[in-house]
Design a protein around this motif. Sequence first.
Motif, PDB file in Angstrom:
ATOM      1  N   LYS A   1       0.834  -1.205   0.000  1.00 35.55           N
ATOM      2  CA  LYS A   1       0.000   0.000   0.000  1.00 35.55           C
ATOM      3  C   LYS A   1       0.870   1.257   0.000  1.00 35.55           C
ATOM      4  CE  LYS A   1      -3.861  -2.437   2.081  1.00 35.55           C
ATOM      5  NZ  LYS A   1      -4.704  -2.690   3.262  1.00 35.55           N
ATOM      6  N   ASN A  59      -8.071   5.140   0.519  1.00 33.45           N
ATOM      7  CA  ASN A  59      -8.590   4.254   1.569  1.00 33.45           C
ATOM      8  C   ASN A  59      -9.643   3.305   1.016  1.00 33.45           C
ATOM      9  OD1 ASN A  59      -6.984   5.117   3.688  1.00 33.45           O
ATOM     10  ND2 ASN A  59      -8.341   6.837   4.177  1.00 33.45           N
ATOM     11  N   GLU A  60     -10.484   3.814   0.119  1.00 38.20           N
ATOM     12  CA  GLU A  60     -11.488   2.950  -0.516  1.00 38.20           C
ATOM     13  C   GLU A  60     -10.816   1.945  -1.459  1.00 38.20           C
ATOM     14  OE1 GLU A  60     -14.772   5.060  -2.240  1.00 38.20           O
ATOM     15  OE2 GLU A  60     -15.135   6.239  -0.422  1.00 38.20           O
ATOM     16  N   ASP A 115      -9.592  -0.800   0.738  1.00 36.83           N
ATOM     17  CA  ASP A 115     -10.706  -1.666   1.134  1.00 36.83           C
ATOM     18  C   ASP A 115     -10.996  -2.698   0.043  1.00 36.83           C
ATOM     19  OD1 ASP A 115     -10.993  -0.310   3.517  1.00 36.83           O
ATOM     20  OD2 ASP A 115     -12.658   0.953   2.820  1.00 36.83           O
TER      21      ASP A 115
END
Length: 665
Positions: A87, A259-260, A263
């Motif tokens: 990430k 962030n999405e 997810d």
Amino acid sequence: MDIPKIIQDLRNELNQHNHNYYVLDNPSISDFEFDQKLKQLQELEKQHPEFFDENSPTQRVGGAITKNFQTVVHDYRMYSLDNSYSKEDLIDWENRIQKVLGNVPLQYTCELKYDGASISITYENGKLKRAVTRGDGFQGDDVTTNIKTIKSIPLQLKGNFPERFDIRGEIILPFEGFEKMNQELIEIGETPYSNPRNTASGSLKLQDSSEVGKRPLECLLYFIVGNNLGISSQFESLEAARDWGFKVPKESKMANNLNEVFDFIDYWDKHRHDLPYETDGVVVKVNSFQHQDELGYTAKSPRWAMAYKFKAEQVTTRLNSISYQVGRTGSITPVANLEPVQLAGTIVKRASLHNADQIEKLDIRIGDEVFVEKGGEIIPKIIAVDLTKRNSISEPTKYITHCPECHSELERKEGEANHYCPNFYGCPPQIIGRIQHYISRKAMDIEGLGGETVALLFNNNLVKDYSNLYQLTVEDILPLERMAQKSAENLVNGVQKSKEIPFERVLYAIGIRYVGETVAKKLAKHYKSIDAIKNASLMDLILVDEIGEKIAQSVIEFFENEENVVIIERLKQFGVQFELIEKYNPNTTDKLSGKTFVVSGVFSKFSRDDLKKAIEDNGGKVGSSISAKTDFVIAGENMGPAKLEKATQLKVSIISEDDFIEIIK
């Protein structure tokens, strides 16, 4: 009776049933009813050949034989994707993007990365015109006949589609179909296929399209390219493609921030094994096409997309021995020979150990139990040793000091990780490797000649370097193992045909160290001939755009070697192209010579690609970012704020589309 209408109505109905079954997974009639309607259409078409349509549902069964797949240049280059494995990599990527765009709000489209064979399909007026494999990204093989047998690919589109466009996707083989194919092979005593991806890829090059039609292949589409598409974003393009009749995976999702995106990644990292086909990661794309245009491309990849690769599958196995391979440049690669183990769908027997430093760092020893994974799930590599299982009498690995092939003492230059065999012209694997590179697809693409045949030719003293290929005759080749008359003729004809290969690919083919495809194109375009490159000084070469000192020094060293010069002269005599043949363009001028332009925004009279071509056609250079070397920024609507600010700071001239037209008039 209105025969044309009956035929067309049947075609439309069958196309819709195909779409319901293979795309929507929601059949509305039984297989028997479908077959009866298809037979009715086949009979009508047979009775009335004047109404033949190459995109009729009856043409999906295949039957055409393709001996040689024609090479076709892509209208729009097929780029590869940059990979990320964490990430943090994606955060760094977003920071790079925002530096270019100026911290604007971004949306992303998240899609699963399918593990199949890439394809580009061209549609004109709603009809499938052509399907081409990825190839080297610039050109691929025309496999239209085979692609038409895949029932999830529409032959006729529906709805409001553009006049002409290309759509990209992956040809995949679902697990269920793959297992069924293998079961059938096992029952008749044949060797099963190794994995779905390779089987799907191999299917595209089968000569009999009816055999392709028997395989349960699917096509998942994910990207549209073309002019005047009437679409403003990636997510919108996926929805549009779905409406036109394409099988677009439902798993794609819009994300309003990273962030999405994370997810989405976390969810599919856990649930990917629930899917009916292979996936090895997530592709994250900047959603807005305008932002994509602003970001542009590197030499190999779009700046606006990034592939996040799921953590590779890992297994343990025993290291039985270490062997050493010699590459075409003399580089020595240590290879781990492993106890065979199943990993990510394939049996792994070997893994790269990279170099002496890696062996020392991991303290790898013969007999060790080692952890193996596929780097990017492609190339197996050893990542650690299980020290708890090490034999107490094992000894550290001693790296070889001499070439395993010609026994020359190895060299290791300061600052380099690899050892090298210096016997460039006497070490068999180096000679064979250079010839294999010369004939390879991205180089001279010699049909009828493969790597094993090159070794056979060398071992039978028929070739000592790649210039000898042009002296081969059918009579020379026929006595060789597995060589029949037709094979020998194809080889000789393939070699002769390679004389048509353009200079930039010949320059790549001759194998100058560090001169890859992109560098070869730069040098060919700048110098126009091999003699001009040969006579260039070190400083001349360094001053060429994107050619650094390491590459320049390598070019100088190549031509300082008398044997290389002799080989080049022989190739010239055989008719190999060593000069750039530039196509005549009546619109070219040198009005913009020495000037660098950066293009930003949306334009009304040019597409961005056409605008860049106009700059180059008039002698100018297109820059990807604004710097002190930029002479002009051509600003369209919605120019990126970061570029506007930087151009203002550096006092770079900002001109409009109309201003540019006036300059080149």
